[in-house]
Design an enzyme around this catalytic site. Structure first.
Site, PDB file in Angstrom:
ATOM      1  N   ASP A   1       0.729  -1.432   0.072  1.00  0.00           N
ATOM      2  CA  ASP A   1       0.161  -0.054  -0.053  1.00  0.00           C
ATOM      3  C   ASP A   1       0.798   1.168   0.024  1.00  0.00           C
ATOM      4  O   ASP A   1       0.933   1.814   1.135  1.00  0.00           O
ATOM      5  CB  ASP A   1      -0.823  -0.157   1.441  1.00  0.00           C
TER       6      ASP A   1
ATOM      7  N   GLU B   1      -6.312   4.932  -8.672  1.00  0.00           N
ATOM      8  CA  GLU B   1      -7.541   5.854  -8.216  1.00  0.00           C
ATOM      9  C   GLU B   1      -8.153   6.617  -9.134  1.00  0.00           C
ATOM     10  O   GLU B   1      -7.540   7.540  -9.596  1.00  0.00           O
ATOM     11  CB  GLU B   1      -7.484   6.234  -6.810  1.00  0.00           C
TER      12      GLU B   1
ATOM     13  N   LYS C   1      -9.499   2.207  -9.352  1.00  0.00           N
ATOM     14  CA  LYS C   1      -9.986   2.328  -7.853  1.00  0.00           C
ATOM     15  C   LYS C   1     -11.097   3.270  -7.835  1.00  0.00           C
ATOM     16  O   LYS C   1     -10.954   4.364  -8.104  1.00  0.00           O
ATOM     17  CB  LYS C   1      -8.713   2.665  -7.065  1.00  0.00           C
TER      18      LYS C   1
ATOM     19  N   THR D   1     -13.155   0.796  -3.438  1.00  0.00           N
ATOM     20  CA  THR D   1     -12.378   1.490  -2.306  1.00  0.00           C
ATOM     21  C   THR D   1     -13.124   2.111  -1.319  1.00  0.00           C
ATOM     22  O   THR D   1     -14.512   2.482  -1.492  1.00  0.00           O
ATOM     23  CB  THR D   1     -11.093   2.313  -2.335  1.00  0.00           C
TER      24      THR D   1
ATOM     25  N   PHE E   1     -12.059  -1.599   4.688  1.00  0.00           N
ATOM     26  CA  PHE E   1     -11.005  -0.752   5.426  1.00  0.00           C
ATOM     27  C   PHE E   1     -11.055  -1.469   6.806  1.00  0.00           C
ATOM     28  O   PHE E   1     -12.246  -1.768   7.276  1.00  0.00           O
ATOM     29  CB  PHE E   1     -11.532   0.811   5.560  1.00  0.00           C
TER      30      PHE E   1
END
Length: 316
Positions: A18, A89, A125, A149, A171
């Site tokens: 990440d 993203e 994303k 996400t 998450f």
């Protein structure tokens, strides 16, 4: 010689970095890598990138063009270091605009192809809003793979699976943050962690019901959360926590297993928009953290836009 926790984790879970830090990716040798506006901003701060960023900013027709060029520039570098997916993203500004999200995804894929990176290597994303999920559904039908996400609740996960998303990023740490703020005296360690519980519920539901969507736990606050999810399809982990796992030894037992998911709830009919929005309204944590996450990503994007504007003026 004792094996590190990281090496054991890699035997049962696909490890994802990440980060946009190329040195960290070289060190930990993950299978995939994920980025987001905050991580792109961090990568953009490195002095060795400033000259290239200034050139991109000076050559771009506007800030949106510059942002996408930089994301693809960093993503292309990362793709040369990992054998699997690179997640890139779509702007958080488009989180509630399905058509603009689809158009931006096509633009990113086209840019990657121009850079020699095929669409099979890229996950677009997208925030797990209703509009984002519907955009993902369309993109998947068009052959563009997606990573949904800012996912905090079961309702979002179900809608993403119904939409045929390639991968979701539920998450963990931000769910824990929300609960700790409201119940600071409660023991949320280990398997009591509400973020861990959420991911396990989603994982077991997907496996029991045959959803092909990949479950990738994200946003970890400590190594214990990662250990508690060993066996999840994928886990995306920061360089700091990758380092901790690499330096620690001991036995890492598998915690999640598709074979043990048979008691999960059965598949239900796909959610319509009204039901999705109502269930999100009823889940205060997921509703609040989704909105907060979009705002945080947008704040970092604005900081990156300011940096690029300054660099573009200097380059010009």
């Amino acid at each position: 010689m004792a094996r590190s926790l990281l090496s054991q984790l890699k035997q049962m879970t696909t490890v994802v970095a990440d980060t946009g830090d190329l040195d960290a990716i070289r060190r930990f040798r993950p299978h995939d890598a994920t980025t987001n506006p905050s991580l792109i901003l961090q990568a953009a701060q490195h002095e060795d990138r400033r000259e290239r960023l200034a050139r991109i900013a000076g050559e771009s027709r506007d800030l949106d063009d510059a942002l996408d060029r930089i994301a693809v520039d960093i993503g292309s570098e990362i793709s040369a270091l990992v054998p699997g997916y690179v997640s890139t993203e779509v702007s958080a500004r488009l989180s509630f605009d399905r058509e603009a999200t689809v158009a931006r995804a096509h633009s990113l894929i086209e840019r990657y192809q121009q850079a020699g990176v095929g669409p099979e290597r890229i996950l677009i994303k997208i925030a797990s809003t209703w509009e984002g999920i519907q955009a993902a559904s369309r993109l998947e039908r068009e052959g563009i793979q997606t990573n949904l996400t800012l996912l905090f609740g079961f309702t979002q996960a179900q809608a993403c699976a119904d939409a045929g998303a390639t991968l979701i990023s539920p998450f963990v740490g931000r769910i824990l943050d929300w609960h700790k703020t409201r119940d600071p005296e409660t023991d949320f360690s280990g398997h009591n962690d509400p973020g861990v519980i959420s991911v396990k519920k989603i994982h077991d539901h997907f496996k029991a019901n045959g959803y092909p969507t990949i479950v990738m736990g994200a946003s970890f606050r400590n190594a214990g959360e990662i250990q508690a999810l060993a066996g999840c399809d994928r886990l995306t982990i920061s360089p700091k926590l990758l380092g901790e796992l690499d330096e620690r030894s001991g036995t890492l037992p598998r915690q999640l297993d598709a074979a043990g998911a048979g008691t999960a709830a059965k598949r239900t009919a796909p959610l319509d928009e009204a039901t999705f929005r109502w269930q999100m309204n009823e889940d205060a944590m997921a509703d609040e953290k989704l909105a907060e996450g979009i705002r945080k990503f947008m704040a970092d994007q604005r900081r990156l836009e300011t940096l690029l504007g300054d660099l573009g003026q200097k380059g010009g």
